[in-house]
Design a protein around this motif. Structure first.
Motif, PDB file in Angstrom:
ATOM      1  N   MET A  50     -21.879 -21.409  -0.113  1.00  0.00           N
ATOM      2  CA  MET A  50     -21.066 -20.473   0.691  1.00  0.00           C
ATOM      3  C   MET A  50     -19.716 -21.154   1.171  1.00  0.00           C
ATOM      4  O   MET A  50     -19.430 -21.891   1.346  1.00  0.00           O
ATOM      5  N   ILE A  51     -18.874 -20.074   1.444  1.00  0.00           N
ATOM      6  CA  ILE A  51     -17.867 -20.833   2.041  1.00  0.00           C
ATOM      7  C   ILE A  51     -17.860 -20.739   3.234  1.00  0.00           C
ATOM      8  O   ILE A  51     -17.878 -19.776   4.271  1.00  0.00           O
ATOM      9  N   THR A  52     -17.762 -22.105   4.299  1.00  0.00           N
ATOM     10  CA  THR A  52     -17.879 -21.900   5.815  1.00  0.00           C
ATOM     11  C   THR A  52     -16.493 -21.602   6.085  1.00  0.00           C
ATOM     12  O   THR A  52     -15.239 -21.726   5.824  1.00  0.00           O
ATOM     13  N   THR A  53     -16.576 -21.509   7.728  1.00  0.00           N
ATOM     14  CA  THR A  53     -15.086 -21.383   8.956  1.00  0.00           C
ATOM     15  C   THR A  53     -14.063 -22.418   8.042  1.00  0.00           C
ATOM     16  O   THR A  53     -13.076 -22.405   7.865  1.00  0.00           O
ATOM     17  N   LEU A  54     -14.504 -23.820   7.943  1.00  0.00           N
ATOM     18  CA  LEU A  54     -13.671 -24.555   7.967  1.00  0.00           C
ATOM     19  C   LEU A  54     -13.034 -24.443   6.580  1.00  0.00           C
ATOM     20  O   LEU A  54     -11.854 -25.184   6.104  1.00  0.00           O
ATOM     21  N   HIS A  55     -13.986 -24.127   5.229  1.00  0.00           N
ATOM     22  CA  HIS A  55     -13.579 -24.283   3.929  1.00  0.00           C
ATOM     23  C   HIS A  55     -12.289 -22.927   4.101  1.00  0.00           C
ATOM     24  O   HIS A  55     -11.506 -22.802   2.989  1.00  0.00           O
ATOM     25  N   GLN A  56     -12.905 -21.467   5.035  1.00  0.00           N
ATOM     26  CA  GLN A  56     -12.233 -20.860   4.859  1.00  0.00           C
ATOM     27  C   GLN A  56     -10.712 -20.721   5.013  1.00  0.00           C
ATOM     28  O   GLN A  56      -9.805 -20.552   4.730  1.00  0.00           O
ATOM     29  N   HIS A  57     -10.224 -21.552   6.516  1.00  0.00           N
ATOM     30  CA  HIS A  57      -9.481 -22.286   7.066  1.00  0.00           C
ATOM     31  C   HIS A  57      -8.522 -23.063   5.716  1.00  0.00           C
ATOM     32  O   HIS A  57      -6.823 -23.059   5.628  1.00  0.00           O
ATOM     33  N   TYR A 117     -11.030 -16.624  -3.718  1.00  0.00           N
ATOM     34  CA  TYR A 117     -12.520 -16.835  -3.508  1.00  0.00           C
ATOM     35  C   TYR A 117     -13.471 -18.039  -4.102  1.00  0.00           C
ATOM     36  O   TYR A 117     -12.660 -19.056  -4.556  1.00  0.00           O
ATOM     37  N   GLN A 118     -14.747 -18.057  -4.273  1.00  0.00           N
ATOM     38  CA  GLN A 118     -15.481 -19.405  -4.452  1.00  0.00           C
ATOM     39  C   GLN A 118     -16.122 -18.599  -5.856  1.00  0.00           C
ATOM     40  O   GLN A 118     -16.481 -17.329  -6.423  1.00  0.00           O
ATOM     41  N   THR A 119     -16.064 -19.949  -6.575  1.00  0.00           N
ATOM     42  CA  THR A 119     -16.071 -19.746  -8.437  1.00  0.00           C
ATOM     43  C   THR A 119     -17.523 -20.037  -7.800  1.00  0.00           C
ATOM     44  O   THR A 119     -18.282 -20.211  -7.119  1.00  0.00           O
ATOM     45  N   ASN A 120     -18.047 -19.908  -9.544  1.00  0.00           N
ATOM     46  CA  ASN A 120     -19.776 -20.414  -9.473  1.00  0.00           C
ATOM     47  C   ASN A 120     -20.031 -22.089  -8.931  1.00  0.00           C
ATOM     48  O   ASN A 120     -21.041 -22.627  -8.944  1.00  0.00           O
ATOM     49  N   GLY A 121     -19.064 -22.954  -9.336  1.00  0.00           N
ATOM     50  CA  GLY A 121     -19.204 -24.385  -9.599  1.00  0.00           C
ATOM     51  C   GLY A 121     -18.703 -24.986  -7.386  1.00  0.00           C
ATOM     52  O   GLY A 121     -19.333 -23.342  -7.096  1.00  0.00           O
ATOM     53  N   ASP A 122     -18.117 -25.115  -7.928  1.00  0.00           N
ATOM     54  CA  ASP A 122     -17.839 -26.171  -6.407  1.00  0.00           C
ATOM     55  C   ASP A 122     -16.274 -26.223  -6.250  1.00  0.00           C
ATOM     56  O   ASP A 122     -15.624 -26.908  -5.274  1.00  0.00           O
ATOM     57  N   SER A 123     -15.895 -24.862  -6.495  1.00  0.00           N
ATOM     58  CA  SER A 123     -14.510 -24.532  -6.612  1.00  0.00           C
ATOM     59  C   SER A 123     -13.840 -23.718  -5.947  1.00  0.00           C
ATOM     60  O   SER A 123     -14.856 -22.448  -6.029  1.00  0.00           O
ATOM     61  N   THR A 124     -12.567 -23.284  -5.267  1.00  0.00           N
ATOM     62  CA  THR A 124     -12.128 -21.909  -4.916  1.00  0.00           C
ATOM     63  C   THR A 124     -10.939 -22.187  -4.897  1.00  0.00           C
ATOM     64  O   THR A 124      -9.896 -22.861  -5.649  1.00  0.00           O
ATOM     65  N   VAL A 125     -10.250 -20.912  -5.377  1.00  0.00           N
ATOM     66  CA  VAL A 125      -9.207 -20.137  -6.173  1.00  0.00           C
ATOM     67  C   VAL A 125      -8.881 -19.037  -5.132  1.00  0.00           C
ATOM     68  O   VAL A 125      -8.931 -18.628  -4.194  1.00  0.00           O
ATOM     69  N   SER A 126      -7.328 -19.605  -4.873  1.00  0.00           N
ATOM     70  CA  SER A 126      -6.349 -19.030  -3.911  1.00  0.00           C
ATOM     71  C   SER A 126      -5.275 -18.459  -5.163  1.00  0.00           C
ATOM     72  O   SER A 126      -4.692 -19.258  -5.393  1.00  0.00           O
ATOM     73  N   PHE A 127      -4.502 -17.607  -4.307  1.00  0.00           N
ATOM     74  CA  PHE A 127      -3.451 -16.797  -5.225  1.00  0.00           C
ATOM     75  C   PHE A 127      -2.964 -15.998  -4.075  1.00  0.00           C
ATOM     76  O   PHE A 127      -2.927 -15.412  -3.660  1.00  0.00           O
ATOM     77  N   ALA A 128      -1.480 -16.044  -4.814  1.00  0.00           N
ATOM     78  CA  ALA A 128      -0.429 -15.141  -4.699  1.00  0.00           C
ATOM     79  C   ALA A 128       0.192 -14.875  -5.078  1.00  0.00           C
ATOM     80  O   ALA A 128       1.042 -15.387  -6.409  1.00  0.00           O
ATOM     81  N   LEU A 129       0.583 -12.796  -5.073  1.00  0.00           N
ATOM     82  CA  LEU A 129       1.180 -12.529  -6.465  1.00  0.00           C
ATOM     83  C   LEU A 129       2.562 -12.773  -5.634  1.00  0.00           C
ATOM     84  O   LEU A 129       3.413 -12.675  -4.847  1.00  0.00           O
ATOM     85  N   THR A 130       3.783 -12.798  -6.624  1.00  0.00           N
ATOM     86  CA  THR A 130       5.095 -12.973  -6.565  1.00  0.00           C
ATOM     87  C   THR A 130       4.936 -11.505  -5.578  1.00  0.00           C
ATOM     88  O   THR A 130       5.408 -10.015  -5.810  1.00  0.00           O
ATOM     89  N   PRO A 131       6.968 -11.780  -4.524  1.00  0.00           N
ATOM     90  CA  PRO A 131       6.652 -10.288  -3.983  1.00  0.00           C
ATOM     91  C   PRO A 131       8.213 -10.205  -4.206  1.00  0.00           C
ATOM     92  O   PRO A 131       8.468  -9.171  -3.686  1.00  0.00           O
ATOM     93  N   GLN A 147      -9.496 -26.114  -6.024  1.00  0.00           N
ATOM     94  CA  GLN A 147      -9.641 -27.206  -5.512  1.00  0.00           C
ATOM     95  C   GLN A 147     -11.088 -27.120  -5.024  1.00  0.00           C
ATOM     96  O   GLN A 147     -12.175 -25.898  -4.557  1.00  0.00           O
ATOM     97  N   LYS A 148     -11.027 -28.284  -5.681  1.00  0.00           N
ATOM     98  CA  LYS A 148     -12.829 -28.159  -5.221  1.00  0.00           C
ATOM     99  C   LYS A 148     -12.926 -28.666  -3.510  1.00  0.00           C
ATOM    100  O   LYS A 148     -12.214 -29.419  -3.303  1.00  0.00           O
ATOM    101  N   GLN A 149     -14.163 -28.854  -3.302  1.00  0.00           N
ATOM    102  CA  GLN A 149     -14.610 -28.726  -2.343  1.00  0.00           C
ATOM    103  C   GLN A 149     -14.607 -30.112  -2.250  1.00  0.00           C
ATOM    104  O   GLN A 149     -15.597 -31.150  -2.955  1.00  0.00           O
ATOM    105  N   ALA A 150     -14.240 -30.644  -0.798  1.00  0.00           N
ATOM    106  CA  ALA A 150     -13.984 -32.115  -0.058  1.00  0.00           C
ATOM    107  C   ALA A 150     -15.433 -32.518   0.134  1.00  0.00           C
ATOM    108  O   ALA A 150     -16.567 -31.312   0.864  1.00  0.00           O
ATOM    109  N   ALA A 151     -15.829 -33.427  -0.701  1.00  0.00           N
ATOM    110  CA  ALA A 151     -17.780 -34.260   0.134  1.00  0.00           C
ATOM    111  C   ALA A 151     -17.673 -33.700   1.436  1.00  0.00           C
ATOM    112  O   ALA A 151     -16.530 -34.782   2.474  1.00  0.00           O
ATOM    113  N   GLU A 152     -18.494 -33.612   2.138  1.00  0.00           N
ATOM    114  CA  GLU A 152     -19.509 -33.351   3.519  1.00  0.00           C
ATOM    115  C   GLU A 152     -19.509 -35.081   3.889  1.00  0.00           C
ATOM    116  O   GLU A 152     -19.993 -35.596   3.693  1.00  0.00           O
TER     117      GLU A 152
END
Length: 253
Positions: free
Chosen positions: A1-8, A218-232, A248-253
């Motif tokens: 689950m992506i927390t508010t901090l992780h969303q930021h 989005y969050q992967t099945n592991g402990d990573s979040t993938v962020s992306f942007a298409l060429t404008p 990016q792997k999530q930082a240790a709590e």
């Protein structure tokens, strides 16, 4: 689950991914301007118009002068309408004069451009005649008298030295030392092939999930979040459907 901090954090990564691809777009836009400008150079136009040995040597010398100032290129080729390379700027490095490239898709596309304001660009690829260097290739038609709507007499192909330039972009993302320990920054093409990566690993397919969005995370099945942007795209350069991607792997709590 992506927390508010992780969303930021993830939204910040989206912005960084967009910045990466924007830098690439701006850089490649300049390449599209270069090829159209140099195709009207008098030495280039005369070389193709006459195929005269002395004039083509002069064109090669002119291209060499250009390359001395534009170090982001590996080589520039003047090609006749039949696909024979008449002159190149780095003959001491690449003995390509006299070789035929009529089977290269981008050459054929260049001959088919409608006017001097048009150009074609190819996805990142290795070119055997350039010692299998990885390049971004741009091309346009050379036209009679250098006129915008003149008769097509040949093509100019320019080869952007992709690997070091792209590496500089993906390794210059503004991350802290701690973030870099758990982050991979990438540029992927329209097929999601990795064409630049901060860890140096390229060529693999990245399993990017865009869900039809131009940007997001989005969050992967592991402990990573993938962020992306298409060429404008940038100015008249519409881009080739590439994405900036940050895993990016999530930082240790």
């Amino acid at each position: 689950m992506i927390t508010t901090l992780h969303q930021h954090e993830s939204q910040r990564s989206v912005d960084l991914a967009l910045n990466m691809i924007d830098i690439v777009d701006r850089n490649l836009y300049e390449r599209s301007c270069d090829v159209r400008w140099w195709a009207t150079d008098a030495a280039v136009v005369e070389c193709v118009a006459t195929a005269d040995k002395a004039l083509c040597q002069h064109a090669a010398e002119r291209l060499s002068v250009i390359l001395a100032s534009y170090t982001v290129y590996l080589d520039l080729w003047v090609v006749d309408a039949q696909g024979t390379i008449l002159a190149n700027g780095r003959g001491e490095n690449y003995s390509v004069a006299g070789k035929n490239i009529s089977d290269m898709k981008i050459f054929r596309q260049a001959l088919a451009t409608k006017s001097g304001s048009d150009y074609v660009a190819a996805d990142i690829a290795t070119v055997p005649f350039l010692n299998n260097a990885t390049v971004a290739t741009y091309a346009t038609a050379i036209r009679e008298n250098g006129e915008e709507n003149g008769r097509v007499t040949g093509a100019l192909c320019i080869f952007f030295d992709w690997a070091p330039q792209a590496s500089g972009v993906v390794k210059s993302v503004r991350l802290s030392e701690e973030e870099w320990q758990r982050t991979r920054c990438m540029i992927v093409d329209s097929t999601f092939r990795v064409i630049a990566s901060s860890d140096g690993k390229t060529g693999d397919l990245f399993p990017l999930r865009t869900d039809g969005k131009m940007s997001g995370f989005y969050q992967t099945n592991g402990d990573s979040t993938v962020s992306f942007a298409l060429t404008p795209g940038y100015e008249s350069y519409q881009g080739l459907g590439w994405y900036g991607v940050i895993e990016q792997k999530q930082a240790a709590e």
